[in-house]
Design an enzyme around this catalytic site. Structure first.
Site, PDB file in Angstrom:
ATOM      1  N   HIS A  91      57.119  64.717  38.392  1.00 36.41           N
ATOM      2  CA  HIS A  91      57.649  64.312  37.095  1.00 36.41           C
ATOM      3  C   HIS A  91      56.554  63.836  36.150  1.00 36.41           C
ATOM      4  CE1 HIS A  91      62.217  63.979  37.990  1.00 36.41           C
ATOM      5  NE2 HIS A  91      61.655  64.932  38.726  1.00 36.41           N
ATOM      6  N   HIS A 254      62.232  70.866  47.335  1.00 40.94           N
ATOM      7  CA  HIS A 254      63.501  70.513  47.967  1.00 40.94           C
ATOM      8  C   HIS A 254      63.488  70.737  49.476  1.00 40.94           C
ATOM      9  CE1 HIS A 254      65.792  70.833  43.878  1.00 40.94           C
ATOM     10  NE2 HIS A 254      64.864  69.891  43.907  1.00 40.94           N
TER      11      HIS A 254
END
Length: 726
Positions: A91, A254
């Site tokens: 991020h 993920h």
């Protein structure tokens, strides 16, 4: 005084600022960010020098130890902080967008508003606090910006993944960046940035205000994997990723960890910037259960993708294709997916209770990798070829975390990969002696005798150097990519005339290189800049000022093979106020676009002012435009632009409905004297810029104007010369 709100010197005062009174006032503050006044380390601090003294092995060892050192105040999921730190690094870097090169991990902006309080960054404040003891230990030898990325790498390594490498060199800034346009919305998760058939505005990349990429539930919460795929493709492309890199990043990220949506999201408190002072910069305090561990609420989604969430594997793809999926909701009420018919039960561990097991789950955006035809083809290849997946993820992760750093010469440390990557915009290493002062004088004489005009010399040098973006350190004169596709064909560069100029300069280059002794050569990249310098010197001499424009040889010439045409296409100017160029529909006014360009060129307001005034009279306008050429003596480096702009004998009126272009008429005769654009008239209209224009319009400004123009010109010519700044 008891009521501090009445104290005019208190931070509590809420008086109106100029921007409140005049919302459309041109904001120049973006040109004066990150000054030494806000930097506690001082002007003499050399981050590269500090980083080179860092015991990197010891730091990496400490980071490895941190991964499994679970703290009671914020327990690690599955006993491992790795997934949290991967999200933190992702991020930090994922705000980058190719449109203007802004965002990214390069300056540690995740520490500041708005990023520290974006909904998509919920609970990353905890990751940064977990890192603080290590940052405290190593002090200024490692910036927060570098530490974020390095920690993400170590997190991956600690869970069995081999990363591609790491380059340090990201120096921290000490205040929020004001130049980044995050969108028009005034509400979190709104999406006013779209128009028409879901067309994303400007250089924006994320789909909603406060998200890094896309909505994991699907567009605006609509759980449609194919619609989500469209958003994913658009957003990741605007962040410099192709389909293969996109699949690798989503699946790779993920493979680890989980999302958090244990309960009612309304029980979560304010973000860090809105939280109480007693929270000390932390936010999202939750009243659901313990508010942490198994009770944590972050995105509102409660998803664990794989059977080994703290170990690298191919299990994400096994599960994605191994089950049929049906829509369900998280405990917080968010759309997510579970295997049909109760399949997969008890195959996935609980993050905090070893006695519990779960079925795997997926996000709508995960299913896009299966149901979008192009993504599915890549995903199945990765399923069947784990080595290809690992290599693709390693390379995509490296690109994600280094995309905004510019050329490889800026990377520091022993972990920098040897391989050159085309997205790094490589240029050849210098492999020959460079020209000396005598050679420079000879070359300038030949250039000025070549038949090329001063305007052609200056326009070509500016076109080459002004592609630089201080945001992601791309572009610039080094490499001479102005002679390659796509730059040679850009409309702003007047391709036909550019080809003639380059042909003449290449002839001078070949003649010199063939006759020079001692192996000396001059690159076309250097010669383009030198030609511009010669033009400036000649124009200054015509104005009665003798000046020597500094020149530092050492640029090299890139090849077409070293140039990614698609990647460079985003650097094409749709506007350049310095050349009075504007094309197509713009979302900002001409003067705002000029300031935006100046900010990308790292210019101050005085530098922007003197460059515009000089370039106008030197004949540097795109395609020979006469707008703003307020002089009867072009190609003379005079202050005529400012003198005539401030002449009260001229009255200005718009000539088009949009008030983009103007006529300046003699107040007595009514005759048209000049034409101009908003990028010209702003220097007489805006009070701050007018004050600067008055300095250069004064009768004693002749020498100062030339001196300041040369300094600003030289700065632009050398913006990408990181070798000079090392």
């Amino acid at each position: 005084m008891d009521d501090v709100s009445k104290c005019p010197f208190s931070g509590g005062v809420k008086g109106f600022k100029n921007k409140d009174w005049w919302p459309n006032q041109l904001d120049l503050s973006v040109l004066h960010q990150h000054s030494n006044l806000s930097d506690p380390l001082g002007e003499a601090f050399d981050y590269a020098k500090e980083f080179k003294s860092l015991d990197l092995d010891a730091l990496v060892k400490d980071l490895h130890a941190l991964m499994t050192d679970s703290q009671e105040w914020w327990p690690a999921d599955f006993g491992h902080y790795g997934p949290l730190f991967i999200r933190m690094a992702w991020h930090a870097a994922g705000t980058y967008r190719i449109g203007d090169g802004r965002g990214g991990a390069g300056t540690g902006q995740q520490r500041f508003a708005p990023l520290n309080s974006w909904p998509d960054n919920a609970n990353l404040d905890k990751a940064r606090r977990l890192l603080w003891p290590i940052k405290q230990k190593y002090g200024q030898k490692i910036s927060w910006a570098d530490l974020f990325v390095l920690t993400g790498n170590v997190a991956l390594e600690s869970m069995g993944f081999k990363t591609f490498g790491f380059g340090g060199g990201r120096a921290d800034t000490w205040e929020p960046e004001q130049d980044i346009y995050w969108g028009p919305e005034g509400k979190w998760l709104a999406d006013e940035r779209y128009s028409g058939d879901r067309e994303l505005a400007g250089s924006l990349a994320a789909v909603q205000m406060g998200l890094i990429y896309v909505n994991p539930e699907g567009p605006n919460g609509n759980p449609d994997p194919l619609a989500a795929a469209r958003d994913i493709r658009e957003t990741f492309a605007r962040m410099a990723m192709n389909d293969e890199e996109t699949v690798a990043l989503i699946a790779g990220g993920h493979t680890f960890g989980k999302t958090h949506g244990a309960g009612d999201a309304s029980l979560v408190g304010a973000e860090p910037e809105g939280a109480d002072i007693a929270q000390q910069g932390l936010g999202w305090a939750s009243k659901y259960g313990s508010g942490k561990g198994g009770d944590a609420i972050t995105s509102g989604l409660e998803v664990i993708w794989t059977t080994t969430p703290t170990k690298w594997s191919n299990n994400f793809f096994w599960n994605l294709f191994g089950y049929e999926w049906e829509l369900t909701k998280s405990p917080a009420g968010a759309h997510q997916w579970k295997p049909k018919h109760g399949a997969g039960a008890n195959t996935v561990p609980d993050a905090h209770d070893p006695s519990k097991r779960h079925a795997p789950s997926m996000l709508t955006t995960d299913l896009a990798l299966r149901f979008d035809p192009a993504y599915e083809k890549i995903s199945r290849r990765f399923l069947e070829n784990p080595d290809q997946f690992a290599d693709a993820f390693a390379r995509a992760w490296f690109k994600l975390t280094h995309r905004d750093m510019g050329p490889k010469v800026r990377y520091l440390g022993p972990l920098v990969p040897k391989e050159d990557l085309v997205w790094q915009d490589p240029v050849p290493a210098l492999d020959h002696p460079v020209v000396d002062d005598k050679d420079v004088a000879t070359l300038k004489s030949k250039i000025l005798a070549s038949g090329l005009s001063v305007g052609q010399l200056i326009s070509t040098a500016w076109a080459s150097a002004s592609t630089f973006r201080g945001s992601d350190k791309r572009g610039g004169a080094n490499g001479a990519r102005i002679r390659l596709a796509p730059q040679k064909d850009w409309a702003v560069n007047n391709p036909a005339e550019l080809a003639k100029v380059l042909s003449t300069l290449e002839g001078i280059q070949k003649e010199f290189n063939a006759s020079a002794t001692g192996g000396k050569k001059i690159s076309i990249a250097d010669l383009i800049v030198l030609a511009g310098n010669a033009g400036v010197e000649a124009a200054a001499k015509k104005a009665g000022v003798d000046v020597a424009v500094p020149f530092a040889p050492g640029r090299t010439d890139a090849s077409q093979e070293q140039t990614d045409v698609e990647s460079f296409a985003v650097l094409e100017p749709t506007h350049d106020g310095f050349r009075n160029y504007l094309s197509g529909k713009q979302w900002l006014s001409g003067e705002e676009l000029l300031v935006d360009k100046a900010q990308l060129l790292t210019l101050t307001a005085p530098e922007m002012t003197v460059l515009v005034g000089g370039l106008r009279v030197l004949g540097a306008n795109a395609n020979g435009s006469k707008h703003g050429v307020f002089t009867a003596q072009t190609e003379t480096l005079s202050n005529d632009f400012f003198v005539n702009l401030l002449d009260m004998g001229v009255a200005w009126t718009p000539v088009d409905k949009g008030e983009h272009t103007f006529e300046g008429r003699d107040r007595k005769s009514g005759a048209v004297k000049w034409t101009a654009t908003r990028a010209d008239l702003i220097f007489g209209s805006h009070s701050q810029l007018r004050a600067l224009a008055e300095v250069y319009a004064s009768s004693d400004a002749k020498q100062k104007f030339v001196k300041d123009f040369v300094a600003a010109w030289t700065k632009v010519m050398n913006l990408d010369r990181f070798d000079l700044k090392a």
